[in-house]
Scaffold this active site. Structure first.
Site, PDB file in Angstrom:
ATOM      1  N   ALA A  16      -4.028  68.075   1.544  1.00 45.48           N
ATOM      2  CA  ALA A  16      -4.838  68.480   0.379  1.00 45.48           C
ATOM      3  C   ALA A  16      -4.009  68.769  -0.868  1.00 45.48           C
ATOM      4  O   ALA A  16      -4.512  69.341  -1.830  1.00 45.48           O
ATOM      5  CB  ALA A  16      -5.697  69.683   0.740  1.00 45.48           C
ATOM      6  N   SER A  17      -2.754  68.367  -0.864  1.00 48.48           N
ATOM      7  CA  SER A  17      -1.910  68.642  -2.042  1.00 48.48           C
ATOM      8  C   SER A  17      -2.202  67.693  -3.192  1.00 48.48           C
ATOM      9  O   SER A  17      -1.838  67.965  -4.336  1.00 48.48           O
ATOM     10  CB  SER A  17      -0.428  68.561  -1.658  1.00 48.48           C
ATOM     11  OG  SER A  17      -0.117  67.284  -1.119  1.00 48.48           O
ATOM     12  N   ARG A  18      -2.835  66.554  -2.899  1.00 50.99           N
ATOM     13  CA  ARG A  18      -3.146  65.597  -3.970  1.00 50.99           C
ATOM     14  C   ARG A  18      -4.310  64.692  -3.548  1.00 50.99           C
ATOM     15  O   ARG A  18      -4.808  64.795  -2.423  1.00 50.99           O
ATOM     16  CB  ARG A  18      -1.924  64.741  -4.306  1.00 50.99           C
ATOM     17  CG  ARG A  18      -1.470  63.840  -3.172  1.00 50.99           C
ATOM     18  CD  ARG A  18      -0.419  62.852  -3.625  1.00 50.99           C
ATOM     19  NE  ARG A  18      -0.074  61.924  -2.571  1.00 50.99           N
ATOM     20  CZ  ARG A  18       0.969  62.052  -1.761  1.00 50.99           C
ATOM     21  NH1 ARG A  18       1.773  63.081  -1.891  1.00 50.99           N
ATOM     22  NH2 ARG A  18       1.203  61.152  -0.829  1.00 50.99           N
ATOM     23  N   ASN A  98      -8.224  64.654   6.483  1.00 51.74           N
ATOM     24  CA  ASN A  98      -8.017  63.770   5.329  1.00 51.74           C
ATOM     25  C   ASN A  98      -6.625  63.139   5.306  1.00 51.74           C
ATOM     26  O   ASN A  98      -6.455  62.061   4.745  1.00 51.74           O
ATOM     27  CB  ASN A  98      -8.242  64.576   4.042  1.00 51.74           C
ATOM     28  CG  ASN A  98      -7.736  63.848   2.822  1.00 51.74           C
ATOM     29  OD1 ASN A  98      -8.385  62.938   2.313  1.00 51.74           O
ATOM     30  ND2 ASN A  98      -6.534  64.204   2.349  1.00 51.74           N
ATOM     31  N   TYR A 163      -3.604  50.258   9.829  1.00 53.04           N
ATOM     32  CA  TYR A 163      -4.478  51.184   9.105  1.00 53.04           C
ATOM     33  C   TYR A 163      -5.943  50.995   9.531  1.00 53.04           C
ATOM     34  O   TYR A 163      -6.659  51.970   9.810  1.00 53.04           O
ATOM     35  CB  TYR A 163      -4.312  50.920   7.605  1.00 53.04           C
ATOM     36  CG  TYR A 163      -5.054  51.857   6.683  1.00 53.04           C
ATOM     37  CD1 TYR A 163      -4.555  53.134   6.414  1.00 53.04           C
ATOM     38  CD2 TYR A 163      -6.230  51.459   6.058  1.00 53.04           C
ATOM     39  CE1 TYR A 163      -5.233  53.981   5.549  1.00 53.04           C
ATOM     40  CE2 TYR A 163      -6.902  52.300   5.182  1.00 53.04           C
ATOM     41  CZ  TYR A 163      -6.405  53.558   4.927  1.00 53.04           C
ATOM     42  OH  TYR A 163      -7.071  54.401   4.064  1.00 53.04           O
ATOM     43  N   LYS A 167      -8.372  53.765  11.275  1.00 49.31           N
ATOM     44  CA  LYS A 167      -9.598  54.240  10.613  1.00 49.31           C
ATOM     45  C   LYS A 167     -10.844  53.894  11.427  1.00 49.31           C
ATOM     46  O   LYS A 167     -11.825  54.635  11.410  1.00 49.31           O
ATOM     47  CB  LYS A 167      -9.675  53.655   9.200  1.00 49.31           C
ATOM     48  CG  LYS A 167      -8.558  54.150   8.269  1.00 49.31           C
ATOM     49  CD  LYS A 167      -8.625  55.646   8.076  1.00 49.31           C
ATOM     50  CE  LYS A 167      -7.622  56.172   7.065  1.00 49.31           C
ATOM     51  NZ  LYS A 167      -7.732  57.633   6.875  1.00 49.31           N
ATOM     52  N   ILE A 196     -10.492  53.893  -3.985  1.00 49.53           N
ATOM     53  CA  ILE A 196     -10.513  55.133  -4.769  1.00 49.53           C
ATOM     54  C   ILE A 196      -9.207  55.270  -5.546  1.00 49.53           C
ATOM     55  O   ILE A 196      -8.125  54.985  -5.004  1.00 49.53           O
ATOM     56  CB  ILE A 196     -10.708  56.361  -3.841  1.00 49.53           C
ATOM     57  CG1 ILE A 196     -11.908  56.158  -2.889  1.00 49.53           C
ATOM     58  CG2 ILE A 196     -10.852  57.645  -4.656  1.00 49.53           C
ATOM     59  CD1 ILE A 196     -13.258  55.966  -3.538  1.00 49.53           C
TER      60      ILE A 196
END
Ligand code: NAD
Length: 255
Positions: A16-18, A98, A163, A167, A196
């Site tokens: 959650a740092s970025r 996340n 990936y 996912k 995104i």
């Protein structure tokens, strides 16, 4: 969704740092949620300072915030982190898986270590976190587990077998866990973002980014905040009858 709908709740958000994780942390705090900001040390950048800045913004919204540096691939460290978060915030209602990475290569060039690392962070990391919180949520007969999957799980992408597998794995994990814990008042869902605008996609060469945007019906990249809105919804009481689902936030890229 009503404002401050998560008043009195507490959440742990990994990575959650970025980027998307940061946007989710801030969005949940806007709803009154206390937040634990997980981050990991990365070479060449001060993630501790970035995480602390997120925590400061959460406090400015009138919510408690703590930071916890843990690599989600380290099961013991994740267990300690969850214990610490529950001790500091009093309880844990919401887990957002996340944290995620890419190591893109076509399969013929994909090294085993790049396969392993992506699966370990993106999929096994989510297992570690869910495993660490599940007993607490079961005992309290309440919980929201939200994992950030990807449109790549649904439609594939060249150079992302590792990936995409990680996912898609999260979706299978989510559906099985949703069935296991539904009777305990715990919902388990995925969000599948499309393309995104974060550092992860800024790493893609500009011409390829433009080609991808040309295939998106809404004709633009999404914002981290637009993914965060979906997370805030799934975390809220408004989503109390939604479990085992994949909510796409992709501008129509995949329907
Ligand atoms: P980002 O690279 O900006 O952020 C990823 C975050 O995860 C960072 O804070 C990083 O420090 C953290 N992280 C990485 N490895 C970790 C580990 N081992 N332990 C703990 N934290 C770790 O990327 P983002 O775009 O914000 O991506 C967030 C999530 O959304 C990822 O799971 C990503 O796969 C997913 N996603 C992103 C997009 C997109 O277009 N950006 C699309 C679909 C899904």
């Amino acid at each position: 969704m009503s404002s401050r709908g998560l008043e009195g709740k507490s959440a742990l958000i990994t990575g959650a740092s970025r980027g998307i994780g940061r946007a989710i942390a801030l969005r949940l705090a806007e709803e009154g949620c206390q937040v634990a900001v997980n981050y990991v040390a990365e070479q060449g950048r001060d993630n501790a300072a970035e995480a602390e800045a997120v925590a400061e913004q959460i406090r400015a919204l009138g919510c408690q915030a703590i930071c916890a540096e843990v690599d989600v691939t380290d099961q013991e460290a994740v267990e300690d982190m969850v214990e610490y978060v529950i001790a500091r915030l009093g309880k844990l209602d919401i887990l957002v898986n996340n944290a995620g990475i890419t190591r893109d290569r076509t399969l013929k060039k994909l090294a085993k270590q790049d396969w392993d690392r992506v699966i370990e962070v993106n999929l096994t990391g989510a297992f570690h976190c869910a495993r660490a919180v599940i007993e607490h949520m079961r005992e309290r007969r309440y919980g929201r587990i939200i994992s950030i999957s990807s449109v790549v799980a649904l439609m594939g992408n060249i150079g992302q077998t590792n990936y995409g597998a990680s996912k898609a794995g999260l979706i299978g994990f989510t559906r099985s866990l949703a069935r296991e814990v539904a009777r305990r008042g715990i919902t388990v869902n995925c969000i599948a973002p499309g393309f995104i605008d974060t550092e992860m996609t800024q790493a893609i060469p500009r011409d390829i980014r433009e080609q991808i945007v040309a295939t998106i019906p809404l004709a633009r990249m999404g914002l981290p905040e637009e993914v965060a809105n979906a997370a805030a919804f799934l975390a809220s009481d408004a989503a109390s009858y939604i479990t085992g689902q994949v909510l796409s936030v992709n501008g129509g890229l995949h329907m």
